[in-house]
Design a protein around this motif. Sequence first.
Motif, PDB file in Angstrom:
ATOM      1  N   ALA A   1       0.545   6.284   4.141  1.00 60.83           N
ATOM      2  CA  ALA A   1       0.027   5.177   4.933  1.00 60.83           C
ATOM      3  C   ALA A   1      -1.452   4.963   4.675  1.00 60.83           C
ATOM      4  N   PRO A   2      -1.952   3.750   4.890  1.00 59.84           N
ATOM      5  CA  PRO A   2      -3.390   3.512   4.784  1.00 59.84           C
ATOM      6  C   PRO A   2      -4.148   4.418   5.754  1.00 59.84           C
ATOM      7  N   PRO A   3      -5.266   4.973   5.345  1.00 60.95           N
ATOM      8  CA  PRO A   3      -6.025   5.864   6.230  1.00 60.95           C
ATOM      9  C   PRO A   3      -6.710   5.070   7.340  1.00 60.95           C
ATOM     10  N   PRO A   4      -6.982   5.698   8.473  1.00 60.16           N
ATOM     11  CA  PRO A   4      -7.720   5.011   9.545  1.00 60.16           C
ATOM     12  C   PRO A   4      -9.062   4.480   9.030  1.00 60.16           C
ATOM     13  N   GLY A   5      -9.400   3.288   9.496  1.00 55.98           N
ATOM     14  CA  GLY A   5     -10.679   2.695   9.119  1.00 55.98           C
ATOM     15  C   GLY A   5     -10.637   1.787   7.921  1.00 55.98           C
TER      16      GLY A   5
ATOM     17  N   TYR B   1       0.842  -1.198   0.000  1.00 53.64           N
ATOM     18  CA  TYR B   1       0.000   0.000   0.000  1.00 53.64           C
ATOM     19  C   TYR B   1       0.882   1.255   0.000  1.00 53.64           C
ATOM     20  N   PHE B   2       1.938   1.257   0.806  1.00 53.96           N
ATOM     21  CA  PHE B   2       2.845   2.408   0.833  1.00 53.96           C
ATOM     22  C   PHE B   2       3.443   2.658  -0.546  1.00 53.96           C
TER      23      PHE B   2
ATOM     24  N   MET C   1      12.012   6.176   5.854  1.00 48.63           N
ATOM     25  CA  MET C   1      12.414   4.895   6.413  1.00 48.63           C
ATOM     26  C   MET C   1      11.260   3.903   6.323  1.00 48.63           C
ATOM     27  N   PHE C   2      11.598   2.614   6.438  1.00 49.47           N
ATOM     28  CA  PHE C   2      10.552   1.619   6.544  1.00 49.47           C
ATOM     29  C   PHE C   2       9.669   1.966   7.745  1.00 49.47           C
ATOM     30  N   PRO C   3       8.359   1.903   7.623  1.00 44.72           N
ATOM     31  CA  PRO C   3       7.509   2.077   8.801  1.00 44.72           C
ATOM     32  C   PRO C   3       7.856   1.024   9.859  1.00 44.72           C
TER      33      PRO C   3
ATOM     34  N   ALA D   1       1.492  -5.485  10.137  1.00 42.15           N
ATOM     35  CA  ALA D   1       2.912  -5.734   9.880  1.00 42.15           C
ATOM     36  C   ALA D   1       3.350  -5.086   8.576  1.00 42.15           C
ATOM     37  N   VAL D   2       4.597  -4.636   8.550  1.00 41.50           N
ATOM     38  CA  VAL D   2       5.168  -4.007   7.360  1.00 41.50           C
ATOM     39  C   VAL D   2       6.495  -4.696   7.035  1.00 41.50           C
ATOM     40  N   SER D   3       6.616  -5.171   5.829  1.00 46.53           N
ATOM     41  CA  SER D   3       7.877  -5.773   5.402  1.00 46.53           C
ATOM     42  C   SER D   3       9.012  -4.771   5.599  1.00 46.53           C
ATOM     43  N   GLY D   4      10.124  -5.262   6.145  1.00 44.36           N
ATOM     44  CA  GLY D   4      11.276  -4.401   6.383  1.00 44.36           C
ATOM     45  C   GLY D   4      11.267  -3.689   7.711  1.00 44.36           C
ATOM     46  N   ALA D   5      10.210  -3.857   8.495  1.00 44.77           N
ATOM     47  CA  ALA D   5      10.075  -3.116   9.750  1.00 44.77           C
ATOM     48  C   ALA D   5      11.067  -3.586  10.804  1.00 44.77           C
TER      49      ALA D   5
END
Length: 361
Positions: free
Chosen positions: A62-66, A54-55, A119-121, A98-102
Amino acid sequence: MLRFTVLLLQATSAVLATATPRGGHHGGNSPWVPRFKNLVAFGDSYTDESRLGYFFEHNGTAPPPGLLLPFAPVTPGGGITWARRVAEYTSATLYDYAVSGAVCDNKIISRWLAGTSQMFPDVVYEVDAFIADTKYINASTKTNTLYTDRKPDNTVYSMWIGTNDLGNGAFLTDSSLKETSIPDYVDCIFDRFDSIYKAGGRYFVLMNNAPLQLAPLYGMPPTGLTESHYWTDKPANITEVSGKMKQYTKLANSIFDYRTPYELLVAKRYPGASFAIFDVNSLMTDIYNKPSEYLQAPANVTHAYSFCDITGANCVTEPGTELNQFMWFDELHPSAKVDEVIGQEFVKIVKGTSDYTTYWP
């Protein structure tokens, strides 16, 4: 000294009185989680389903809340991730942050996301995103349309983070920031649990670090790689690299084993909460040592199914093989078949019958 000894004895007594040893049932005839309906997962590429994507697809936004992110059939393990398997096996709803690379905290380990100016989230972001979602109010319905049935006794929060914290470009290569150390990384995890607990979480699964020294990226000769697109300047002494990787994963996992009961039973940091330490390290080590019991024949636990050149391009798969035969999809990520095994064991954790879990209290 006398006061310290008394405190130590009291702490030891408390731990011994409430410990459920690895391989034991959590106690009683009921499942560990009374009515499991939601899995909220935090971590890195070992858990990410579609959040990093998504990023990339939204210029780093970032994905929006909800927003509940969609199912993704292909993940860094080459197929369906373990968390989605849990949802499939139990009909629970998966909320995957989860975020790949976090890493746990970018203030401890800094990793830049290629092709972007950020940076990676990290897991700090992930937990903040979860909290924002719990506070989300739909403008039309005036209700939270994401978490429609999240209660203390029906939601499990999993944390599997450490592969990028402990690996190259991080603690393994002495690349942490501001003289931080592995205990700081552990502190970060429990600080995140604080936030989740404050938001109503009561059932936590802490998944320990995988046996990274068995992955081709960090493996011993002759199967350990001398170079990889994940580590383009890897030192020549790969035996030392593998040994150090084993030391770091075992150190961090040992801290988890002692820190968790201390926080629950001595410090009383999480009143009313229950923790399960999922020994993924031992489960994956068993897959490595007894592959025929878990993988399709002929099983392969030392080589990767998919291999790319030093630039990360020209990726090829082992000819005449199938992914289900392999423990590793690439040189760092467990295969989708291993994810399936992990997912099956996680379901046992929720039921309170896992042979790879210690329950506290």
